[in-house]
Motif scaffolding. Structure first.
Motif, PDB file in Angstrom:
ATOM      1  N   GLN A 262       0.832  -1.210   0.000  1.00  0.00           N
ATOM      2  CA  GLN A 262       0.000   0.000   0.000  1.00  0.00           C
ATOM      3  C   GLN A 262       0.866   1.260   0.000  1.00  0.00           C
ATOM      4  OE1 GLN A 262      -2.490  -0.880   3.489  1.00  0.00           O
ATOM      5  NE2 GLN A 262      -4.260  -0.831   2.136  1.00  0.00           N
ATOM      6  N   ASN A 263       1.930   1.232   0.809  1.00  0.00           N
ATOM      7  CA  ASN A 263       2.810   2.403   0.893  1.00  0.00           C
ATOM      8  C   ASN A 263       3.471   2.693  -0.452  1.00  0.00           C
ATOM      9  OD1 ASN A 263       2.213   2.789   3.581  1.00  0.00           O
ATOM     10  ND2 ASN A 263       4.026   1.733   4.338  1.00  0.00           N
ATOM     11  N   HIS A 264       3.946   1.638  -1.131  1.00  0.00           N
ATOM     12  CA  HIS A 264       4.588   1.838  -2.436  1.00  0.00           C
ATOM     13  C   HIS A 264       3.606   2.443  -3.437  1.00  0.00           C
ATOM     14  CE1 HIS A 264       8.478   0.230  -1.605  1.00  0.00           C
ATOM     15  NE2 HIS A 264       8.051  -0.986  -1.323  1.00  0.00           N
ATOM     16  N   VAL A 265       2.377   1.922  -3.459  1.00  0.00           N
ATOM     17  CA  VAL A 265       1.381   2.446  -4.393  1.00  0.00           C
ATOM     18  C   VAL A 265       1.035   3.893  -4.048  1.00  0.00           C
ATOM     19  CG1 VAL A 265      -0.978   2.208  -5.257  1.00  0.00           C
ATOM     20  CG2 VAL A 265       0.428   0.174  -4.939  1.00  0.00           C
ATOM     21  N   GLN A 266       0.846   4.164  -2.754  1.00  0.00           N
ATOM     22  CA  GLN A 266       0.507   5.529  -2.340  1.00  0.00           C
ATOM     23  C   GLN A 266       1.643   6.508  -2.668  1.00  0.00           C
ATOM     24  OE1 GLN A 266      -2.441   6.646  -1.395  1.00  0.00           O
ATOM     25  NE2 GLN A 266      -3.141   4.548  -1.740  1.00  0.00           N
ATOM     26  N   ASN A 267       2.880   6.072  -2.478  1.00  0.00           N
ATOM     27  CA  ASN A 267       4.022   6.943  -2.817  1.00  0.00           C
ATOM     28  C   ASN A 267       4.024   7.277  -4.303  1.00  0.00           C
ATOM     29  OD1 ASN A 267       4.926   6.944  -0.185  1.00  0.00           O
ATOM     30  ND2 ASN A 267       6.454   5.343  -0.508  1.00  0.00           N
ATOM     31  N   THR A 268       3.748   6.260  -5.118  1.00  0.00           N
ATOM     32  CA  THR A 268       3.736   6.467  -6.563  1.00  0.00           C
ATOM     33  C   THR A 268       2.596   7.390  -6.968  1.00  0.00           C
ATOM     34  OG1 THR A 268       4.681   4.269  -6.866  1.00  0.00           O
ATOM     35  CG2 THR A 268       3.659   5.284  -8.791  1.00  0.00           C
ATOM     36  N   LEU A 269       1.426   7.177  -6.380  1.00  0.00           N
ATOM     37  CA  LEU A 269       0.293   8.053  -6.674  1.00  0.00           C
ATOM     38  C   LEU A 269       0.620   9.490  -6.290  1.00  0.00           C
ATOM     39  CD1 LEU A 269      -2.644   5.805  -5.393  1.00  0.00           C
ATOM     40  CD2 LEU A 269      -2.054   6.274  -7.761  1.00  0.00           C
ATOM     41  N   GLY A 270       1.306   9.648  -5.162  1.00  0.00           N
ATOM     42  CA  GLY A 270       1.693  10.990  -4.726  1.00  0.00           C
ATOM     43  C   GLY A 270       2.630  11.653  -5.723  1.00  0.00           C
ATOM     44  N   LYS A 271       3.601  10.883  -6.199  1.00  0.00           N
ATOM     45  CA  LYS A 271       4.543  11.433  -7.178  1.00  0.00           C
ATOM     46  C   LYS A 271       3.834  11.868  -8.454  1.00  0.00           C
ATOM     47  CE  LYS A 271       8.706   8.828  -5.831  1.00  0.00           C
ATOM     48  NZ  LYS A 271       9.716   7.842  -6.278  1.00  0.00           N
ATOM     49  N   LEU A 272       2.837  11.089  -8.853  1.00  0.00           N
ATOM     50  CA  LEU A 272       2.131  11.381 -10.102  1.00  0.00           C
ATOM     51  C   LEU A 272       0.907  12.272  -9.901  1.00  0.00           C
ATOM     52  CD1 LEU A 272       2.264   7.835 -11.734  1.00  0.00           C
ATOM     53  CD2 LEU A 272       3.789   9.763 -12.138  1.00  0.00           C
ATOM     54  N   GLN A 273       0.661  12.658  -8.627  1.00  0.00           N
ATOM     55  CA  GLN A 273      -0.475  13.520  -8.271  1.00  0.00           C
ATOM     56  C   GLN A 273      -1.803  12.912  -8.728  1.00  0.00           C
ATOM     57  OE1 GLN A 273       0.808  17.320  -9.992  1.00  0.00           O
ATOM     58  NE2 GLN A 273       1.483  17.943  -7.980  1.00  0.00           N
ATOM     59  N   LEU A 274      -1.969  11.617  -8.432  1.00  0.00           N
ATOM     60  CA  LEU A 274      -3.201  10.903  -8.740  1.00  0.00           C
ATOM     61  C   LEU A 274      -3.825  10.417  -7.434  1.00  0.00           C
ATOM     62  CD1 LEU A 274      -1.834   8.822 -11.753  1.00  0.00           C
ATOM     63  CD2 LEU A 274      -3.153  10.932 -11.853  1.00  0.00           C
ATOM     64  N   HIS A 275      -5.087   9.952  -7.507  1.00  0.00           N
ATOM     65  CA  HIS A 275      -5.821   9.636  -6.288  1.00  0.00           C
ATOM     66  C   HIS A 275      -6.016   8.152  -6.035  1.00  0.00           C
ATOM     67  CE1 HIS A 275      -7.113  13.802  -7.341  1.00  0.00           C
ATOM     68  NE2 HIS A 275      -6.838  13.964  -6.075  1.00  0.00           N
ATOM     69  N   ASN A 276      -6.008   7.323  -7.080  1.00  0.00           N
ATOM     70  CA  ASN A 276      -6.211   5.890  -6.869  1.00  0.00           C
ATOM     71  C   ASN A 276      -5.619   5.116  -8.037  1.00  0.00           C
ATOM     72  OD1 ASN A 276      -8.185   5.860  -9.027  1.00  0.00           O
ATOM     73  ND2 ASN A 276      -9.627   6.741  -7.563  1.00  0.00           N
ATOM     74  N   ARG A 277      -5.654   3.787  -7.922  1.00  0.00           N
ATOM     75  CA  ARG A 277      -5.031   2.952  -8.950  1.00  0.00           C
ATOM     76  C   ARG A 277      -5.743   3.045 -10.290  1.00  0.00           C
ATOM     77  NH1 ARG A 277      -4.729  -2.687  -6.078  1.00  0.00           N
ATOM     78  NH2 ARG A 277      -6.503  -1.830  -4.978  1.00  0.00           N
ATOM     79  N   VAL A 278      -7.034   3.284 -10.266  1.00  0.00           N
ATOM     80  CA  VAL A 278      -7.755   3.425 -11.528  1.00  0.00           C
ATOM     81  C   VAL A 278      -7.256   4.655 -12.278  1.00  0.00           C
ATOM     82  CG1 VAL A 278     -10.014   3.703 -12.590  1.00  0.00           C
ATOM     83  CG2 VAL A 278      -9.762   2.270 -10.557  1.00  0.00           C
ATOM     84  N   GLU A 279      -7.068   5.751 -11.557  1.00  0.00           N
ATOM     85  CA  GLU A 279      -6.525   6.962 -12.183  1.00  0.00           C
ATOM     86  C   GLU A 279      -5.112   6.713 -12.710  1.00  0.00           C
ATOM     87  OE1 GLU A 279      -6.659  10.522  -9.933  1.00  0.00           O
ATOM     88  OE2 GLU A 279      -8.824  10.468  -9.635  1.00  0.00           O
ATOM     89  N   LEU A 280      -4.352   5.888 -11.982  1.00  0.00           N
ATOM     90  CA  LEU A 280      -2.985   5.600 -12.403  1.00  0.00           C
ATOM     91  C   LEU A 280      -2.984   4.883 -13.754  1.00  0.00           C
ATOM     92  CD1 LEU A 280      -0.007   5.709 -11.614  1.00  0.00           C
ATOM     93  CD2 LEU A 280      -0.300   3.508 -10.480  1.00  0.00           C
ATOM     94  N   VAL A 281      -3.865   3.913 -13.897  1.00  0.00           N
ATOM     95  CA  VAL A 281      -3.963   3.195 -15.165  1.00  0.00           C
ATOM     96  C   VAL A 281      -4.436   4.137 -16.270  1.00  0.00           C
ATOM     97  CG1 VAL A 281      -5.165   1.352 -16.388  1.00  0.00           C
ATOM     98  CG2 VAL A 281      -4.327   0.969 -14.068  1.00  0.00           C
ATOM     99  N   ARG A 282      -5.413   4.975 -15.947  1.00  0.00           N
ATOM    100  CA  ARG A 282      -5.920   5.920 -16.941  1.00  0.00           C
ATOM    101  C   ARG A 282      -4.810   6.895 -17.366  1.00  0.00           C
ATOM    102  NH1 ARG A 282     -10.687   8.015 -14.365  1.00  0.00           N
ATOM    103  NH2 ARG A 282     -11.354   5.866 -14.542  1.00  0.00           N
ATOM    104  N   TYR A 283      -4.022   7.346 -16.390  1.00  0.00           N
ATOM    105  CA  TYR A 283      -2.888   8.231 -16.677  1.00  0.00           C
ATOM    106  C   TYR A 283      -1.932   7.551 -17.652  1.00  0.00           C
ATOM    107  CZ  TYR A 283       1.546  10.697 -15.685  1.00  0.00           C
ATOM    108  OH  TYR A 283       2.725  11.378 -15.769  1.00  0.00           O
ATOM    109  N   ALA A 284      -1.634   6.264 -17.394  1.00  0.00           N
ATOM    110  CA  ALA A 284      -0.720   5.534 -18.266  1.00  0.00           C
ATOM    111  C   ALA A 284      -1.262   5.453 -19.690  1.00  0.00           C
ATOM    112  CB  ALA A 284      -0.488   4.120 -17.694  1.00  0.00           C
ATOM    113  N   ILE A 285      -2.560   5.190 -19.798  1.00  0.00           N
ATOM    114  CA  ILE A 285      -3.178   5.092 -21.123  1.00  0.00           C
ATOM    115  C   ILE A 285      -3.106   6.428 -21.852  1.00  0.00           C
ATOM    116  CG2 ILE A 285      -5.399   4.815 -22.299  1.00  0.00           C
ATOM    117  CD1 ILE A 285      -6.058   2.686 -20.185  1.00  0.00           C
TER     118      ILE A 285
END
Length: 224
Positions: free
Chosen positions: A194-217
Motif C-alpha cells: 500500500q505504501n509503495h502504491v501511495q508513494n507512486t500516486l503521490g509522485k504522479l499527483q493521482l488519487h487511486n489505482r484506476v486513475e494511475l492506469v488511466r494516466y498511463a493510457i
C-alpha cells in the motif's frame, strides 16, 4: 460501498438470457442484485435509483452506448465501480471503456468464477483488466519508470522517477494482482505494498489505482 451487507450489483446487457444468467450467478454467490437493465437510458435511470456498488456493463447497448452510460454514471457518482463485461477484446474498446471511467474490463468468454472474482475485486477498487490491456499497461509502467513526460504540454510537469521497487509493484498491479497477492509474490507486508502504491500516486499527483492506469493510457497507449 458499505461493509455492513453484501455487495450491491446491477447488471446491464441487451440480451435477456445473458443478463438473467449473470444476475442469477451473482445472486446465488451472495451478491445483492439491486437492478438490471437492457438499454442505455434505462441503465442510467435505474442505476441512479438503485445506487449499486458495482455496475456490470456491456458496451454494445441500444439507445445509448455503454461508454456513455459509464461516463454519465461515474460523473454522477465517482464512487461507483464499473466492470465492463464485453464480447469485444479489441484494444480500442478496452481503452475507450477505461477512459470513460470503467474500473475493469472482462471478456464474456470468462468463466463464472472469473466473473465473480472480478466483481469482488472491482468492488474494493482493484482494476481488473483483460490480459491484453494488462500487457499494454505493463509496458507503459516500464516507461513511466524511466521516461520524462512529453514537453508538448507546458502545464504538465516532467514525470517523477519511480524507484525500482515502486516499478515492480506497479508491474504487478498492471497484471491485475491484488495488494494481498503482490505482498505474497514479493514477500513483503500488505502495508508495504500500500505504501509503495501511495508513494507512486503521490509522485504522479493521482488519487487511486484506476486513475494511475488511466494516466498511463493517456500517455500514449493508444499509439501502440
Amino acid at each position: 460501498m458499505s461493509d455492513k451487507g453484501p455487495i450491491k450489483v446491477m447488471v446491464v446487457d441487451d440480451h435477456p438470457m445473458w443478463r438473467d444468467a449473470v444476475a442469477r450467478d451473482l445472486a446465488e454467490s451472495g451478491f445483492d442484485v439491486v437492478a438490471t437493465a437492457g438499454d442505455g437510458d434505462q441503465a442510467v435511470r435505474r442505476a441512479k435509483a438503485a445506487d449499486p456498488d458495482v455496475l456490470v456493463l456491456d458496451l454494445n447497448l441500444p439507445v445509448k452506448p455503454g461508454v456513455q452510460v459509464c461516463k454519465e454514471l461515474v460523473g454522477h457518482n465517482p464512487a461507483l465501480r464499473v466492470l465492463v463485461l464485453s464480447a469485444s477484446g479489441e484494444h480500442a474498446d478496452v481503452l475507450e471503456a477505461v477512459k470513460s471511467g470503467a474500473t475493469g474490463y472482462l471478456l464474456k468468454s470468462a468463466s463464472t468464477e472469473e466473473l465473480l472474482d472480478a466483481v469482488r475485486r472491482t468492488a474494493v477498487g482493484d482494476p481488473v483488466f483483460t490480459p491484453g490491456l494488462a500487457g499494454l499497461v505493463l509496458g507503459e509502467y516500464r516507461r513511466l519508470a524511466t521516461d520524462p513526460a512529453p514537453t508538448t504540454d507546458p502545464d504538465r510537469p516532467r514525470a517523477p522517477q519511480l524507484t525500482e521497487r515502486e516499478t515492480e509493484v506497479l508491474r504487478l498491479v498492471a497484471k491485475g494482482l491484488s495488494y494481498k497477492q503482490i505482498a505474497e509474490r514479493l514477500v513483503i507486508s500488505h502495508r508495504t505494498v500500500q505504501n509503495h502504491v501511495q508513494n507512486t500516486l503521490g509522485k504522479l499527483q493521482l488519487h487511486n489505482r484506476v486513475e494511475l492506469v488511466r494516466y498511463a493510457i493517456e500517455r500514449g497507449l493508444d499509439d501502440e
